[in-house]
Write an enzyme that holds these catalytic residues in place. Structure first.
Site, PDB file in Angstrom:
ATOM      1  N   ASP A 100      38.648  39.835  43.372  1.00  0.00           N
ATOM      2  CA  ASP A 100      39.607  40.637  42.604  1.00  0.00           C
ATOM      3  C   ASP A 100      39.332  40.596  41.091  1.00  0.00           C
ATOM      4  O   ASP A 100      38.658  39.696  40.592  1.00  0.00           O
ATOM      5  CB  ASP A 100      41.035  40.097  42.814  1.00  0.00           C
ATOM      6  CG  ASP A 100      41.552  40.359  44.217  1.00  0.00           C
ATOM      7  OD1 ASP A 100      40.776  40.784  45.085  1.00  0.00           O
ATOM      8  OD2 ASP A 100      42.758  40.119  44.437  1.00  0.00           O
ATOM      9  N   HIS A 244      37.862  35.604  42.821  1.00  0.00           N
ATOM     10  CA  HIS A 244      37.919  36.481  41.644  1.00  0.00           C
ATOM     11  C   HIS A 244      36.559  36.579  40.958  1.00  0.00           C
ATOM     12  O   HIS A 244      35.929  35.556  40.714  1.00  0.00           O
ATOM     13  CB  HIS A 244      38.963  35.953  40.651  1.00  0.00           C
ATOM     14  CG  HIS A 244      40.359  36.030  41.186  1.00  0.00           C
ATOM     15  ND1 HIS A 244      40.872  35.082  42.051  1.00  0.00           N
ATOM     16  CD2 HIS A 244      41.334  36.949  40.997  1.00  0.00           C
ATOM     17  CE1 HIS A 244      42.116  35.417  42.367  1.00  0.00           C
ATOM     18  NE2 HIS A 244      42.429  36.547  41.748  1.00  0.00           N
TER      19      HIS A 244
HETATM   20 ZN   LIG Z   1      44.348  40.276  40.568  1.00  0.00          ZN
END
Ligand SMILES: [Zn+2]
Length: 300
Positions: A100, A244
């Site tokens: 992400d 991430h």
């Molecule tokens: Zn996020």
């Protein structure tokens, strides 16, 4: 006087026309028949020699590889719903890596390099603003067979009315489309927030809303070993791993990723994209419906 000027203008016209024909390589059409033939056959010979050597070098250098299709289609039953994991058949050890908050220079590139080396396709939930600033990286993700999902433009947690929520999602969808040519129907709400209006807009607009079942907690930057352990502890068939590639320093994520992959591979996991994961569930549902629950008794 009149004749002279006629000759002059003929010359003025003829010279540029001849030069043009010459520069186009079609001067030889003005040659006599035999010369033309000789030149043509010489030219053909050179061409076929070039083609033969090209063929040979291609055969030596490039092995034919079947193109891996990028699956962006989401089974209908997942549209407008929220999914955190699926329940594959027991023997099907599939897991989806998701990243992400990118694309982000350096970290996204490093992660893409690791995934390429490991021959793994992942899913990237991109922030619209980042796609706007780094369209090349989004393009590279798609070019290398990964899937892109929508993660809003600003990554806000605050409550949003439908107009703001629409802007957050639609502007990101546009940025993704402009950068990659892909129209994604995958959405992940920032912070996994399902009650601030943005996930409602996504559901109403037929997005599959994806959460996760396995949180690496890499955003806390707890240490490389802890990121690895967090993922491995919660890993399960049908799971979605949250990591991430953007939103801050992702050095730990990059360092943890090869260890996570090596361990999961050793356990017999195979890595799929989120749409592939959903397709496995949809396929299983179909099989369950069609196949009788008891095999006929074979008489033993
Ligand atoms: Zn996020």
């Amino acid at each position: 006087m009149a004749n002279r000027s006629l000759l002059l203008s003929a010359g003025i016209i003829f010279i540029p026309v001849a030069a043009l024909l010459g520069s186009l390589g079609i001067g030889h059409i003005l040659l006599k028949g035999t010369d033309k033939h000789q030149i043509q056959s010489k030219y053909t010979a050179v061409l076929s020699a070039q083609a033969a050597s090209k063929k040979q070098s291609l055969a030596l250098e490039v092995k034919p590889v079947a193109p891996t299709p990028v699956i962006f289609s989401v089974p209908e039953e997942f549209r407008g719903t929220v999914t955190s994991q699926i329940q594959p058949r027991v023997e099907d050890k599939v897991i989806a890596l998701t990243f992400d908050d990118g694309p982000a220079p350096k970290y996204t590139q490093q992660i893409l390099e690791i995934l390429k080396q490991e021959n793994i396709k992942a899913t990237f939930f991109c922030v619209g603003e980042m796609v706007h600033y780094f369209p090349q990286l989004a393009k590279q993700e798609v070019a290398e067979g990964h899937v892109i999902g929508n993660h809003t433009w600003h990554h806000w947690l605050q409550k949003m009315n439908s107009q703001v929520a629409a802007n957050e999602i639609e502007s990101t969808a546009t940025a993704i489309f402009e950068a990659t040519g892909v129209k994604t129907s995958l959405f992940r709400p920032p912070y996994g927030a399902l009650n601030n209006g943005v996930a409602d807009y996504a559901k109403k607009n037929n997005y599959a809303v994806l959460m996760w079942s396995d949180d690496s907690q890499d955003y806390r930057r707890p240490s490389v070993a802890r990121v690895v352990n967090n993922v491995l502890r919660e890993a399960k068939p049908g799971g979605m791993v949250l990591m991430h590639d953007g939103g801050g320093n992702r050095t730990q994520t990059v360092a943890a990723l090869p260890k996570i992959i090596a361990n999961l591979k050793q356990q017999g996991y195979r890595f799929v994209t989120v749409p592939q994961l959903l397709a496995i569930q949809a396929q299983k549902a179909t099989l369950t419906t069609v196949t009788p629950s008891h095999q006929p008794n074979q008489g033993t």
